[in-house]
Design an enzyme around this catalytic site. Structure first.
Site, short mmCIF file in Angstrom:
data_model
loop_
_atom_site.label_atom_id
_atom_site.label_comp_id
_atom_site.label_asym_id
_atom_site.label_seq_id
_atom_site.Cartn_x
_atom_site.Cartn_y
_atom_site.Cartn_z
N GLU A 1 0.84 -1.20 0.00
CA GLU A 1 0.00 0.00 0.00
C GLU A 1 0.87 1.25 0.00
O GLU A 1 1.75 1.40 0.87
CB GLU A 1 -0.89 0.05 1.25
CG GLU A 1 -2.02 -0.96 1.29
CD GLU A 1 -2.89 -0.80 2.53
OE1 GLU A 1 -4.04 -1.26 2.48
OE2 GLU A 1 -2.44 -0.21 3.53
N CYS A 2 0.66 2.14 -0.94
CA CYS A 2 1.24 3.48 -0.96
C CYS A 2 2.77 3.44 -0.83
O CYS A 2 3.47 3.20 -1.81
CB CYS A 2 0.61 4.34 0.14
SG CYS A 2 0.80 6.12 -0.12
N GLY A 3 3.31 3.66 0.36
CA GLY A 3 4.76 3.59 0.52
C GLY A 3 5.31 2.25 0.10
O GLY A 3 6.43 2.17 -0.44
#
Length: 459
Positions: free
Chosen positions: A333-335
């Site tokens: 997720e994301c990072g």
């Protein structure tokens, strides 16, 4: 049911009015009284909950009505209250600020009514006297069905100033003023581009918060607060269908957990644990060996601040690539997406080689690329969703990802019934799926069955 249960929502007139600071002070004070305190946050925020957890010692829970249906959210709240004497629920933005212009959709006020919890309204006392009553009166009259049980005044200059404000509010608004918060040094929280610095990065100094709690004990009527926060009932809730209790038996999930990756909803980890999974943690920053596992979760965080160290840890990057090649079911997720990409350009313009599992390049910008709630419909089978299934979540990132492989999710942002933005996102390569979207698994726990099935398919 529950003369022994207490809960209240600390709401503000807007962002920046001091909700988080005052919440932390109250958490510390109530804990000092020997109460089992359950901190919560309205909305999807990871940073405030991290500070709640650091001060309180109990994992703070997100109450998010965009991602979670009413019965599910209520069931989560009821479950947490079984181990608590009082829930302290920090609101989001201003009391009536929700998603769009409907004050009853994803707002603090809507959450308070859903849970049946009283609202304690935090108002700013700086440079004001009787006019503060007009502010409180406006919040009272905007929704007369909302239980605003008391007021706390922030940033008060002196006891004399407080008495002036208290008399004005109680005279014109007929609502009790429970106390005030004076200005204090040493209790401000550090900030940067995504908001607060995480509690994980900035080891909390408990002493200023203990001193702050001691001050609040003198300036806030805690006994009255506890009396107002007593609940006669907990909200009715019901869990959706859950994966079987042995669905994850024999599988190990490795969760990235360090200064670079630490954005996880505790409820998500609890749901995974309920499947019988063995859960271990590892650090992409500091560890050289990946745990023996069939599943990996790389959550959000700040990889851009640690890009050089992540790039230098070649052993971990190689082990992640090898895990991907042998079919370990990897979710990011994301990072985590930025880490699995080919490279990452940080805010200084330096480019660092990453895992190169999801072909593409991340680049930090100077402003938010995309933020807020959105929906993502799977265009094909993915690690979490079958073709056609919709995930609800939120994005909040300054980076942008330029992919070299087609996206597998059709995303859109809808507000007040209008589609404001539509884009493609989410990338599936082999048994690895990564996107910018943060999701709460309780919205549809069956999505975990997809992930577990993918892990078993590689055995």
């Amino acid at each position: 049911m529950a003369a022994n249960f207490h809960a209240f929502v600390l709401a503000g007139t807007g962002s920046g009015c001091g909700k988080t600071t005052v919440t932390l002070g109250l958490l510390s004070l109530l804990k000092k009284r020997g109460l089992r305190v359950q901190p919560c946050k309205v909305g999807p925020d990871y940073l405030d909950t991290g500070w709640h957890t650091a001060v309180c010692g109990t994992a703070s829970r997100n109450l998010d009505s965009f991602m979670l249906p009413v019965p599910t959210l209520n069931a989560l709240f009821r479950e947490q209250m079984q181990q608590a004497d009082i829930a302290v629920i920090e609101g989001v933005m201003g009391l009536y600020d929700g998603y769009g212009t409907d004050p009853n959709y994803c707002s603090t006020a809507a959450m308070a009514k859903q849970l049946g919890c009283p609202v304690i309204l935090l108002v700013d006392g700086k440079a004001v006297s009787t006019s503060i009553a007009a502010t409180v009166m406006g919040f009272q009259h905007f929704d007369p069905t909302l239980n605003i049980a008391g007021v706390i005044v922030n940033r008060v200059n002196s006891e004399t100033h407080y008495q002036l404000l208290k008399v004005a509010i109680e005279r014109y608004c007929d609502v009790p003023v429970l106390g005030y918060v004076p200005r204090m040094e040493g209790v401000a929280l550090p900030e940067r581009h995504l908001g607060l610095v995480t509690a994980r990065e900035s080891v909390i100094n408990q002493q200023p918060w203990q001193e702050f709690a001691a001050t609040l004990e003198q300036t806030v009527d805690i006994d009255a607060l506890l009396a107002f926060s007593q609940l006669t009932n907990l909200p009715a809730g019901e869990w959706p269908a859950l994966p079987a209790a042995d669905a994850g038996a024999g599988l190990t999930l490795a969760i990235a957990d360090d200064e670079a990756f630490n954005f996880y909803y505790p409820d998500n980890i609890t749901l995974l644990a309920r499947t019988g999974l063995n859960i271990v943690r590892f650090s992409p920053l500091h560890d050289t060996c990946l745990p023996d596992c069939q599943m990996i979760w790389l959550g959000g965080g700040y990889p851009e601040l640690h890009a050089a160290a992540l790039a230098r840890n070649v052993s971990m990057l190689n082990q992640l690539r090898a895990a991907h090649q042998r079919g370990v079911a990897i979710y990011a997720e994301c990072g985590g997406l930025m880490y699995l990409g080919s490279s990452l350009e940080d805010s200084h313009g330096d480019t660092w080689l990453m895992a190169d599992i999801i072909p593409g390049h991340s680049k930090m910008g100077k402003r938010l690329t995309r933020f807020g709630y959105c929906e993502a419909q799977a265009a094909q089978q993915t690690l979490l969703a079958a073709a056609g299934e919709v995930l609800r979540g939120h994005e909040f990132h300054y980076s942008d990802f330029t992919p070299e492989t087609p996206a597998v999710m059709n995303c859109r942002k809808v507000r007040d019934g209008k589609t404001l933005q539509a884009w493609s996102g989410g990338w599936q390569v082999g048994n690895t799926f990564a996107s910018y979207l943060h999701v709460h698994f309780a919205q549809r726990p069956q999505m975990l069955n997809h992930w577990l099935a993918a892990a078993r398919s590689a055995l």
